[in-house]
Design an enzyme around this catalytic site. Sequence first.
Site, PDB file in Angstrom:
ATOM      1  CB  CYS A   2     -26.164  18.237   9.573  1.00  0.00           C
ATOM      2  SG  CYS A   2     -26.887  16.621   9.761  1.00  0.00           S
ATOM      3  NE  ARG A  27     -23.134  22.812  12.710  1.00  0.00           N
ATOM      4  CZ  ARG A  27     -24.064  23.696  13.020  1.00  0.00           C
ATOM      5  NH1 ARG A  27     -23.719  24.889  13.430  1.00  0.00           N
ATOM      6  NH2 ARG A  27     -25.345  23.403  12.923  1.00  0.00           N
ATOM      7  CD1 TRP A  76     -23.537  13.937  14.836  1.00  0.00           C
ATOM      8  CD2 TRP A  76     -25.750  13.869  15.090  1.00  0.00           C
ATOM      9  NE1 TRP A  76     -23.803  13.560  16.126  1.00  0.00           N
ATOM     10  CE2 TRP A  76     -25.153  13.508  16.315  1.00  0.00           C
ATOM     11  CE3 TRP A  76     -27.144  13.893  15.017  1.00  0.00           C
ATOM     12  CZ2 TRP A  76     -25.894  13.175  17.443  1.00  0.00           C
ATOM     13  CZ3 TRP A  76     -27.879  13.564  16.145  1.00  0.00           C
ATOM     14  CH2 TRP A  76     -27.248  13.206  17.337  1.00  0.00           C
ATOM     15  CG  ASN A 102     -27.842  21.173   8.621  1.00  0.00           C
ATOM     16  OD1 ASN A 102     -27.276  20.315   7.967  1.00  0.00           O
ATOM     17  ND2 ASN A 102     -27.214  22.156   9.222  1.00  0.00           N
ATOM     18  N   GLY A 103     -31.715  19.079   9.401  1.00  0.00           N
ATOM     19  CA  GLY A 103     -33.078  18.996   9.923  1.00  0.00           C
ATOM     20  C   GLY A 103     -33.687  17.653   9.587  1.00  0.00           C
ATOM     21  CD  GLU A 483     -21.853  21.031  33.156  1.00  0.00           C
ATOM     22  OE1 GLU A 483     -22.958  20.513  32.934  1.00  0.00           O
ATOM     23  OE2 GLU A 483     -21.085  21.390  32.248  1.00  0.00           O
ATOM     24  CE  LYS A 487     -19.172  19.382  29.960  1.00  0.00           C
ATOM     25  NZ  LYS A 487     -20.295  20.261  30.079  1.00  0.00           N
ATOM     26  CD  GLU A 490     -20.929  16.545  27.404  1.00  0.00           C
ATOM     27  OE1 GLU A 490     -21.573  16.988  26.458  1.00  0.00           O
ATOM     28  OE2 GLU A 490     -20.333  17.272  28.218  1.00  0.00           O
ATOM     29  CG  HIS A 506     -32.890   8.252  49.814  1.00  0.00           C
ATOM     30  ND1 HIS A 506     -33.821   7.977  50.790  1.00  0.00           N
ATOM     31  CD2 HIS A 506     -32.240   9.376  50.218  1.00  0.00           C
ATOM     32  CE1 HIS A 506     -33.761   8.917  51.720  1.00  0.00           C
ATOM     33  NE2 HIS A 506     -32.808   9.774  51.398  1.00  0.00           N
ATOM     34  CE  LYS A 605     -20.396  24.067  21.526  1.00  0.00           C
ATOM     35  NZ  LYS A 605     -20.233  23.811  22.966  1.00  0.00           N
TER      36      LYS A 605
HETATM   37  C1  F6R Z   1     -22.742  19.445  27.302  1.00  0.00           C
HETATM   38  C2  F6R Z   1     -23.353  20.189  26.232  1.00  0.00           C
HETATM   39  C3  F6R Z   1     -24.816  20.003  25.988  1.00  0.00           C
HETATM   40  C4  F6R Z   1     -25.471  21.369  25.743  1.00  0.00           C
HETATM   41  C5  F6R Z   1     -26.941  21.188  25.338  1.00  0.00           C
HETATM   42  C6  F6R Z   1     -27.623  22.535  25.138  1.00  0.00           C
HETATM   43  O1  F6R Z   1     -21.379  19.693  27.398  1.00  0.00           O
HETATM   44  O2  F6R Z   1     -22.719  20.936  25.552  1.00  0.00           O
HETATM   45  O3  F6R Z   1     -25.428  19.321  27.025  1.00  0.00           O
HETATM   46  O4  F6R Z   1     -25.359  22.127  26.906  1.00  0.00           O
HETATM   47  O5  F6R Z   1     -27.007  20.455  24.153  1.00  0.00           O
HETATM   48  O6  F6R Z   1     -26.970  23.286  24.159  1.00  0.00           O
HETATM   49  P1  F6R Z   1     -27.192  24.835  24.031  1.00  0.00           P
HETATM   50  O7  F6R Z   1     -26.640  25.489  25.245  1.00  0.00           O
HETATM   51  O8  F6R Z   1     -26.474  25.244  22.784  1.00  0.00           O
HETATM   52  O9  F6R Z   1     -28.675  25.045  23.932  1.00  0.00           O
END
Ligand code: F6R
Length: 610
Positions: A2, A27, A76, A102-103, A483, A487, A490, A506, A605
């Site tokens: 949010c 976000r 959100w 937010n929260g 990673e 990516k 996502e 395994h 985000k």
């Molecule tokens: C993946 C991504 C998330 C963040 C995770 C932690 O592309 O962006 O997995 O890495 O939510 O976020 P931060 O780094 O802001 O604590």
Amino acid sequence: MCGIVAYIGTKPAADLLVEGLKRLEYRGYDSAGVAVLGDHGIAMERAVGRVANVEARVDAAGDIFRGTLGLAHTRWATHGGVTEANCHPHTDDRNDICLIHNGIIENYGALRTWLQERGHTFKSETDTEVLAVLIGELYEGDLEAAVQAALKEVTGAYAIAVICAQEPDTLVCARKGSPLLIGVGSGEYVVASDASAIVAHTTQAFALDDYNVCKLTRDAIQTSTIDNQAVTPKMMQLEMDLEQIELGGHPHYMHKEIFEQPESLRMTLRGRIDKNEGRIVLGGLLSHASQLVRARKFILTGQGTALHAAMIGEYLFENLAKVPTEIEYASEFRYRNPIVEEGTVVAAISQSGETADTLAALTEAKDKGALALGVVNVVGSSISRETDAGVYLRVGPEIGVASTKAFTGQVAALTMMAIFLGRRRLMSVEECRAMLDELELVPEKIERILGSADTIKRVTEKYVNQENWLFLGRGYNYPTALEGALKLKEISYIHAEGMPAAEMKHGPIALITEGMPVVFIANRGAQYAKVLANIEEVRSRGGHVIAIATEGDTEITSLAEDVLYVPDITEPLSPLLTVVPLQLMAYYAAVARGHDVDKPRNLAKSVTVE
Ligand code: F6R
């Protein structure tokens, strides 16, 4: 997650709020709303979907949105489905109090029952509406006092902004656990969940602390605790300019940020490499240097991409600094009752500095007596303010939902921390200088990889219709494999798994079918021969191998369907290079499948709820 934006000043609030919402779109959200308090009372419009939908409604409503005080929100969904009734702002049942939040209000069920017993009615399923109605119930002619009284009844996390029809010159905000910045202009204030909605108006701001309430009128700020004790805010300069948060000719923020990595890493490294002395200079750690050198154990924690960086950090700390290091999901660390002994250092890795799980883990670690470090990008964020010492990434604002330049910034920061410690423990000047020489060349080498973006795109497009992918690596590049898979899933919504290459045998090997894309991180390193053997295992079961290999490696061409080359580099630094083709593969796959890379399905985000 949010986004909040609120305004009090002399300019038309509606335009400014909509513009603020557009800056917060990155976000992640599913609905949005705007409310303005003017001569016509409180005007409010909300809509499911894009900010553009609510903007159209505000434009169509015309004059009733004239006013210089207002609130806006991107939601959100957490409590209640994605419906217009559940969108923020929420009003109380007399339509006097109007609030964005937010929260999560954890005790909203009990509060709702109590308010219903007192005759109040509700229009939505949200926890936020309960707070609006509670403030209305406690309002006796002073909005600030009613907010303070209501927040004493609330458990959970919140960042809120509230207006009241009876007080057309007052905006009240408060925070506990969710970020809130107050931008201070001349005769105006812009309140927002992050700096991107503020910097077009002012770069002077302060972050509200937990349990603080701020009353803003057009000419004054008054900050207090919820117990009404006066608080003096600590002003700061927002280090962000508009250019940094605009696309600058790139099709997507993710594209921009992948291509920015040579420059963002130069910023991460700048002024921190001292080749003459063969050491790393990290001003943010100096005050605790001796404690760090004597540390018996490091625990590196974070979530998602940040945890993958932490996993590479574990290899770096153990190999370069020879200090026992563990990694753990922040969300698990917090509730596991972890053993924190004398000499334990806990480092939280976070781009945003606002991830609720990571923040909670850090607080838990501090309560147990650990020295708390932060490896954070956003200056002044909650995590950075909670730590005893730390290292900023300095990669600039990351707007793309899928983290890219923050990941390489995190890995570079952890590398420097490992060298900082290693040099003070048992790395020789020569070893250190050799590593620094290589580190300095990383940005240039990434430029070379970016120069082959067209090849990466062409190779990705060959496999883009495949629904299941595997990413395999060993040692330093096992986390890189995780990673790469993260990516891809996502933003392209392709099912992808990452794992250590040896683990495949395994169980997961059962998944390999004819034509399944299997990405191997197969750069030259200590386990190269073993990776080649794993490649053979995949090939013999019909999998199509895409290898990320070291320039000049011709042996691999006979084993892999496709090879994407990265320049040669010392193994501990290799993830900084091998991840770049994986980021580009994810990007090109998502674009080829027609997805909006910057607004991926269901993602936020910055995850500010647990
Ligand atoms: C993946 C991504 C998330 C963040 C995770 C932690 O592309 O962006 O997995 O890495 O939510 O976020 P931060 O780094 O802001 O604590």
